[in-house]
Design a protein around this motif. Structure first.
Motif, PDB file in Angstrom:
ATOM      1  N   GLY A  28      26.629  61.719  70.734  1.00 43.11           N
ATOM      2  CA  GLY A  28      27.721  62.682  70.670  1.00 43.11           C
ATOM      3  C   GLY A  28      28.180  63.205  72.006  1.00 43.11           C
ATOM      4  N   GLU A  29      27.389  62.996  73.075  1.00 48.42           N
ATOM      5  CA  GLU A  29      27.752  63.497  74.397  1.00 48.42           C
ATOM      6  C   GLU A  29      28.354  62.425  75.286  1.00 48.42           C
ATOM      7  N   GLY A  30      28.254  61.169  74.875  1.00 53.46           N
ATOM      8  CA  GLY A  30      28.783  60.065  75.661  1.00 53.46           C
ATOM      9  C   GLY A  30      28.605  58.763  74.911  1.00 53.46           C
ATOM     10  N   PRO A  31      29.143  57.668  75.445  1.00 52.77           N
ATOM     11  CA  PRO A  31      29.067  56.379  74.750  1.00 52.77           C
ATOM     12  C   PRO A  31      27.639  55.863  74.654  1.00 52.77           C
ATOM     13  N   LEU A  32      27.299  55.332  73.501  1.00 55.36           N
ATOM     14  CA  LEU A  32      25.977  54.742  73.291  1.00 55.36           C
ATOM     15  C   LEU A  32      26.009  53.262  73.659  1.00 55.36           C
ATOM     16  N   PRO A  33      24.883  52.676  74.058  1.00 53.67           N
ATOM     17  CA  PRO A  33      24.871  51.286  74.515  1.00 53.67           C
ATOM     18  C   PRO A  33      25.154  50.267  73.416  1.00 53.67           C
ATOM     19  N   ASP A  34      24.787  50.563  72.171  1.00 48.85           N
ATOM     20  CA  ASP A  34      25.005  49.626  71.060  1.00 48.85           C
ATOM     21  C   ASP A  34      25.252  50.442  69.800  1.00 48.85           C
ATOM     22  N   LEU A  71      34.768  58.109  70.916  1.00 46.59           N
ATOM     23  CA  LEU A  71      34.072  57.802  69.671  1.00 46.59           C
ATOM     24  C   LEU A  71      33.324  56.494  69.817  1.00 46.59           C
ATOM     25  N   ASP A  72      32.160  56.434  69.186  1.00 47.83           N
ATOM     26  CA  ASP A  72      31.386  55.207  69.126  1.00 47.83           C
ATOM     27  C   ASP A  72      31.775  54.419  67.882  1.00 47.83           C
ATOM     28  N   ILE A  73      31.916  53.122  68.054  1.00 48.29           N
ATOM     29  CA  ILE A  73      32.262  52.244  66.932  1.00 48.29           C
ATOM     30  C   ILE A  73      30.965  51.878  66.213  1.00 48.29           C
ATOM     31  N   ASP A  74      30.612  52.702  65.222  1.00 49.36           N
ATOM     32  CA  ASP A  74      29.375  52.476  64.491  1.00 49.36           C
ATOM     33  C   ASP A  74      29.605  51.846  63.124  1.00 49.36           C
ATOM     34  N   GLY A  75      30.849  51.771  62.688  1.00 53.39           N
ATOM     35  CA  GLY A  75      31.168  51.154  61.411  1.00 53.39           C
ATOM     36  C   GLY A  75      30.782  51.976  60.200  1.00 53.39           C
ATOM     37  N   LYS A  76      30.448  53.250  60.391  1.00 50.89           N
ATOM     38  CA  LYS A  76      29.920  54.055  59.293  1.00 50.89           C
ATOM     39  C   LYS A  76      30.953  54.980  58.661  1.00 50.89           C
ATOM     40  N   GLY A 113      50.287  57.547  70.161  1.00 52.69           N
ATOM     41  CA  GLY A 113      48.866  57.637  70.391  1.00 52.69           C
ATOM     42  C   GLY A 113      48.299  56.280  70.775  1.00 52.69           C
ATOM     43  N   ILE A 114      47.348  56.278  71.695  1.00 52.91           N
ATOM     44  CA  ILE A 114      46.700  55.029  72.120  1.00 52.91           C
ATOM     45  C   ILE A 114      45.208  55.135  71.811  1.00 52.91           C
ATOM     46  N   LEU A 115      44.745  54.254  70.933  1.00 55.50           N
ATOM     47  CA  LEU A 115      43.327  54.122  70.642  1.00 55.50           C
ATOM     48  C   LEU A 115      42.815  52.966  71.488  1.00 55.50           C
ATOM     49  N   ALA A 116      42.140  53.301  72.581  1.00 58.76           N
ATOM     50  CA  ALA A 116      41.777  52.315  73.603  1.00 58.76           C
ATOM     51  C   ALA A 116      40.307  51.931  73.450  1.00 58.76           C
ATOM     52  N   VAL A 117      40.038  50.633  73.297  1.00 62.69           N
ATOM     53  CA  VAL A 117      38.691  50.144  73.021  1.00 62.69           C
ATOM     54  C   VAL A 117      38.169  49.337  74.197  1.00 62.69           C
ATOM     55  N   ALA A 142      37.470  54.441  72.478  1.00 64.31           N
ATOM     56  CA  ALA A 142      36.487  53.944  71.515  1.00 64.31           C
ATOM     57  C   ALA A 142      35.543  52.973  72.210  1.00 64.31           C
ATOM     58  N   ASN A 143      34.255  53.134  71.957  1.00 65.63           N
ATOM     59  CA  ASN A 143      33.213  52.343  72.602  1.00 65.63           C
ATOM     60  C   ASN A 143      32.587  51.379  71.605  1.00 65.63           C
ATOM     61  N   GLY A 144      32.712  50.072  71.883  1.00 61.52           N
ATOM     62  CA  GLY A 144      32.059  49.106  71.017  1.00 61.52           C
ATOM     63  C   GLY A 144      32.934  47.929  70.667  1.00 61.52           C
ATOM     64  N   ASP A 145      32.616  47.307  69.543  1.00 66.71           N
ATOM     65  CA  ASP A 145      33.199  46.043  69.115  1.00 66.71           C
ATOM     66  C   ASP A 145      34.491  46.294  68.336  1.00 66.71           C
ATOM     67  N   ALA A 146      35.600  45.790  68.846  1.00 64.09           N
ATOM     68  CA  ALA A 146      36.893  46.002  68.191  1.00 64.09           C
ATOM     69  C   ALA A 146      36.941  45.377  66.803  1.00 64.09           C
ATOM     70  N   ILE A 147      36.176  44.314  66.572  1.00 65.64           N
ATOM     71  CA  ILE A 147      36.157  43.692  65.253  1.00 65.64           C
ATOM     72  C   ILE A 147      35.589  44.658  64.222  1.00 65.64           C
ATOM     73  N   ILE A 148      34.504  45.321  64.556  1.00 69.04           N
ATOM     74  CA  ILE A 148      33.911  46.296  63.632  1.00 69.04           C
ATOM     75  C   ILE A 148      34.859  47.466  63.426  1.00 69.04           C
ATOM     76  N   LEU A 149      35.525  47.890  64.484  1.00 67.64           N
ATOM     77  CA  LEU A 149      36.512  48.964  64.353  1.00 67.64           C
ATOM     78  C   LEU A 149      37.595  48.574  63.353  1.00 67.64           C
ATOM     79  N   LEU A 150      38.163  47.393  63.527  1.00 64.94           N
ATOM     80  CA  LEU A 150      39.239  46.954  62.644  1.00 64.94           C
ATOM     81  C   LEU A 150      38.756  46.783  61.209  1.00 64.94           C
ATOM     82  N   ARG A 151      37.630  46.158  61.053  1.00 61.13           N
ATOM     83  CA  ARG A 151      37.162  45.779  59.719  1.00 61.13           C
ATOM     84  C   ARG A 151      36.602  46.952  58.934  1.00 61.13           C
TER      85      ARG A 151
END
Length: 262
Positions: A28-34, A71-76, A113-117, A142-151
């Protein structure tokens, strides 16, 4: 904001090396590695996280702005883009590097608005710093995999556009399967774009440009904006980046492709 006020707001942060599998930031304070962890299948990815140094100013920008603009792309969860951007139309940008061009486009069009990954921590910090200093409240990182973000995290028809500028060309033939612009990716992307929304790609890699044009032309979800079915002139809203300028100095030819979502 001045350096002194930033330092007063946040404790001093020493430059660090961001590595895959480790993070200097708490959740919650910064981007996570995975951020997606092992929730989703292993597959060939179009990106490779890079090890590089996070400067003090980048780390400070992350600590200051990540809780609100990152935001982290966690898919949740499924994102509420209307709430996130205050009802603005939203364009997805996949791979923004250090964020200079993204910040320029956001400043020139504050009504979008720009959602930048991206997965590059220094770039994430740099873009948040630029957004903060210039009051660009229409940018989210947004931090992470754009495929997971989209899907997993976007509703059908959520996007008013998508930008993919200078993606990794993966030049070796055995690596072509890692390229982002492929039929399966376009099918997923099309499902998340509104009818009439524009996909804008740019590359200085000639052979990749040819592949992009071929794949996009053949895809039933997209239609070329150019009557001749070819490349488009660089639109005025896409800034000439430092990376692009270096390529042009070396004699590279940059191709823009603009396709409507049918």
């Amino acid at each position: 904001m001045s350096e002194s006020r930033e330092t007063a707001t946040h404790p001093a942060v020493e430059p660090v090396v961001a590595q895959r599998g480790s993070s200097r930031f708490a959740a919650g304070e910064g981007p996570l590695p995975d951020p997606a962890g092992s929730h989703y299948e292993r597959r060939i990815r179009s990106f490779q996280p890079r090890r590089s140094r996070v400067t003090t100013s980048q780390a400070e920008a992350l600590l200051k702005r990540w809780p609100d603009w990152g935001l982290d792309i966690d898919g949740k969860r499924v994102l509420d883009l209307d709430e996130m951007f205050g009802g603005l139309p939203v364009v997805l940008e996949i791979g923004f590097g250090m964020g200079e061009a993204t910040a320029q486009m956001a400043a020139a069009d504050r009504g979008t608005g720009i959602l930048a990954v991206d997965v590059h921590t220094p770039g994430q910090g740099n873009l948040l710093g630029l957004a903060d200093r210039n009051g660009l409240e229409n940018v989210r990182v947004a931090n992470g995999d754009a495929i997971i973000l989209l899907r997993e995290m976007l509703d059908p028809g959520a996007l008013d556009g998508c930008r993919v500028y200078f993606p990794d060309p993966w030049p070796k033939k055995r690596h072509h399967k890692r390229r982002l612009i492929q039929p399966d990716f376009l099918t997923l992307l099309a499902s998340r774009m509104k009818p009439g929304a524009v996909l804008h790609c740019a590359t200085d890699w000639e052979e990749y440009a040819e592949q992009m044009l071929e794949v996009l032309t053949a895809h039933p979800g997209f239609e070329n904006t150019q009557a001749d079915g070819g490349y488009a002139p660089r639109p005025a809203f896409r800034p000439l980046t430092r990376f692009e300028g270096q390529g042009l100095d070396k004699g590279h030819v940059v191709h823009d492709l603009l396709f409507h979502r049918k």
